[in-house]
Design a protein around this motif. Structure first.
Motif, PDB file in Angstrom:
ATOM      1  N   UNK A 101      -6.322  -2.711  -0.001  1.00  0.00           N
ATOM      2  CA  UNK A 101      -6.958  -2.336   0.864  1.00  0.00           C
ATOM      3  C   UNK A 101      -8.335  -2.562   1.327  1.00  0.00           C
ATOM      4  N   UNK A 102      -8.546  -3.614  -0.153  1.00  0.00           N
ATOM      5  CA  UNK A 102      -9.540  -5.045   0.669  1.00  0.00           C
ATOM      6  C   UNK A 102      -8.896  -6.461   1.544  1.00  0.00           C
ATOM      7  N   UNK A 103      -8.015  -6.502   1.030  1.00  0.00           N
ATOM      8  CA  UNK A 103      -6.985  -7.198   1.919  1.00  0.00           C
ATOM      9  C   UNK A 103      -6.837  -7.385   3.018  1.00  0.00           C
ATOM     10  N   UNK A 104      -6.504  -5.704   3.025  1.00  0.00           N
ATOM     11  CA  UNK A 104      -6.571  -5.154   4.360  1.00  0.00           C
ATOM     12  C   UNK A 104      -7.620  -4.717   5.268  1.00  0.00           C
TER      13      UNK A 104
ATOM     14  N   UNK B   8       1.152  -0.938   0.137  1.00  0.00           N
ATOM     15  CA  UNK B   8      -0.019   0.139  -0.170  1.00  0.00           C
ATOM     16  C   UNK B   8       1.711   1.132   0.067  1.00  0.00           C
ATOM     17  N   UNK B   9       1.566   1.060   0.503  1.00  0.00           N
ATOM     18  CA  UNK B   9       3.048   2.487   0.992  1.00  0.00           C
ATOM     19  C   UNK B   9       3.246   3.031  -0.468  1.00  0.00           C
ATOM     20  N   UNK B  10       4.137   1.825  -0.929  1.00  0.00           N
ATOM     21  CA  UNK B  10       4.785   1.855  -2.197  1.00  0.00           C
ATOM     22  C   UNK B  10       3.573   2.283  -3.623  1.00  0.00           C
ATOM     23  N   UNK B  11       2.502   1.676  -4.147  1.00  0.00           N
ATOM     24  CA  UNK B  11       1.023   2.707  -4.184  1.00  0.00           C
ATOM     25  C   UNK B  11       1.033   3.946  -4.645  1.00  0.00           C
ATOM     26  N   UNK B  12       1.257   4.079  -2.781  1.00  0.00           N
ATOM     27  CA  UNK B  12       0.796   5.363  -2.266  1.00  0.00           C
ATOM     28  C   UNK B  12       1.943   6.220  -2.712  1.00  0.00           C
TER      29      UNK B  12
ATOM     30  N   UNK C 259     -10.710  -2.457   4.654  1.00  0.00           N
ATOM     31  CA  UNK C 259     -10.659  -1.646   4.697  1.00  0.00           C
ATOM     32  C   UNK C 259     -11.623  -1.189   4.019  1.00  0.00           C
ATOM     33  N   UNK C 260     -12.683  -1.135   4.119  1.00  0.00           N
ATOM     34  CA  UNK C 260     -13.916  -1.871   2.362  1.00  0.00           C
ATOM     35  C   UNK C 260     -13.879   0.072   2.328  1.00  0.00           C
ATOM     36  N   UNK C 261     -13.902   0.809   3.291  1.00  0.00           N
ATOM     37  CA  UNK C 261     -14.230   2.441   2.661  1.00  0.00           C
ATOM     38  C   UNK C 261     -13.508   2.362   2.056  1.00  0.00           C
ATOM     39  N   UNK C 262     -11.253   2.709   2.841  1.00  0.00           N
ATOM     40  CA  UNK C 262     -10.689   3.025   1.527  1.00  0.00           C
ATOM     41  C   UNK C 262     -10.971   2.449   0.077  1.00  0.00           C
ATOM     42  N   UNK C 263     -11.583   1.347   0.259  1.00  0.00           N
ATOM     43  CA  UNK C 263     -11.356   0.293  -1.188  1.00  0.00           C
ATOM     44  C   UNK C 263     -11.659   0.971  -1.938  1.00  0.00           C
ATOM     45  N   UNK C 264     -13.629   1.376  -1.833  1.00  0.00           N
ATOM     46  CA  UNK C 264     -14.329   2.634  -2.325  1.00  0.00           C
ATOM     47  C   UNK C 264     -13.939   3.648  -3.005  1.00  0.00           C
ATOM     48  N   UNK C 265     -12.975   4.122  -2.416  1.00  0.00           N
ATOM     49  CA  UNK C 265     -12.362   5.812  -2.701  1.00  0.00           C
ATOM     50  C   UNK C 265     -11.996   5.636  -3.521  1.00  0.00           C
ATOM     51  N   UNK C 266     -10.922   4.501  -4.057  1.00  0.00           N
ATOM     52  CA  UNK C 266      -9.897   3.948  -5.028  1.00  0.00           C
ATOM     53  C   UNK C 266     -10.459   3.459  -5.963  1.00  0.00           C
TER      54      UNK C 266
END
Length: 326
Positions: free
Chosen positions: A233-236, A195-199, A238-245
């Motif tokens: 974010x789905x794997x982590x 996630x940090x690399x993708x960010x 965090x569905x709300x963050x997954x939805x945002x992206x």
């Protein structure tokens, strides 16, 4: 060698296959190996040729290795049978000079045998107790993959103003390197690090563009990063963050089946069933025979059915309670 490469015990006693067993074989192997250091200090023999470009300086490599002493068939150091190998950066994580020289001559998929004289291995002192003083060592290497991170390293050494004026072609290359690094970490199930690399890749791609063609190139790269972030974010969980992206990806490509699917998955996890249905049906229209999408719609139907049953039961109990009070 990995970080702390002067510790010969990393990897234990399990190793690969073909250390020289006696002096005659040792001399025989040396006689037809290539001198790649120019002074006889690093000798190499290709066992299986690789393909593509050579490893560039400052790259991060994914390599299997086994190191042997003298004529022993048991390695003093190996990672050959580890399930989860990690990328190692030349000059930082790999500290044996002979191994770095050898890797710089290798292609992806190549397997090679190498001899390192003490000056290119553990020096005059060795590494007691396993490696005696002044030891020549034998290594077998398999280069699985590498990432050219030199451009990325240079980019992040720049000031923000210098980064902004970096040529677009190089910006895209840096962003792609960061995303590939994230993909590697994702495959290793290191989801937070991925996630940090993708960010980082996403941040690189926020620059303003002057033309439509540039914007199209930036958006194509951003789309891939947003899809990666949504899945991560789905794997982590965090569905709300997954939805945002996922929705950011849809802003770039409103009919992207992966983005629609991941938004649907996120909404299903958050029990937003109507939104989940809308996203998944839209994804199904794009890819009607996609088994994952169809299975997720079946899962949604089951979850919705269970939800309605629970609602009916709750209402029944509520009215039963009211009737009993009357």
């Amino acid at each position: 060698m990995e970080e702390g490469g002067r510790d010969p015990g990393v990897g234990g006693k399990r190793g690969c296959r073909t250390a020289p067993h006696d002096k005659s074989l040792y001399q025989q192997l040396r006689s037809h190996m290539q001198d790649i250091s120019g002074d006889g200090g690093v000798l190499k023999e290709v066992i299986r040729a690789g393909t593509g470009e050579l490893v560039p300086p400052d790259a991060s490599v994914l390599v299997k290795y086994s190191g042997y002493l003298g004529y022993s068939d048991k390695p003093f150091d190996t990672n050959w049978y580890r399930k989860n190998l990690r990328l190692m950066k030349l000059g930082e994580d790999i500290t044996l000079g002979g191994m770095e020289i050898a890797l710089l001559t290798m292609q992806k998929g190549e397997v090679s045998r190498c001899f390192f004289l003490p000056a290119y291995a553990y020096g005059k002192m060795g590494c007691p107790p396993l490696i005696p003083a002044n030891s020549t060592v034998f290594f077998e290497l398999e280069l699985l993959d590498f990432l050219d991170t030199a451009e990325s390293d240079r980019f992040f050494d720049l000031s923000p103003q210098e980064q902004y004026t970096f040529p677009l072609e190089k910006v895209l290359k840096v962003a792609n390197t960061e995303r590939e690094f994230g993909n590697y970490l994702f495959r290793q199930s290191c989801f937070y690090d991925a996630k940090d690399r993708y960010k980082r890749a996403s941040k690189i791609l926020t620059r303003q563009c002057v033309g439509n063609q540039e914007q199209h190139q930036i958006n194509a790269s951003r789309l891939l990063v947003f899809l990666n972030l949504s899945l991560t974010y789905l794997k982590l969980d965090f569905p709300a963050r997954a939805l945002v992206f996922g929705e950011r990806a849809l802003e770039i490509d409103c009919k992207n089946a992966k983005a629609l699917f991941r938004c649907g998955q996120a909404c299903l996890i958050m029990t937003e069933y109507d939104k989940a249905r809308d996203f998944l049906i839209a994804a199904q229209k794009v890819q009607p025979y996609n088994q994952d999408i169809n299975n997720e719609l079946k899962k949604l139907a089951g979850c919705y059915r269970d939800y309605m049953e629970k609602q009916k039961t709750m209402c029944y109990r509520m009215f039963a309670s009211l009737n009993s009070e009357v």
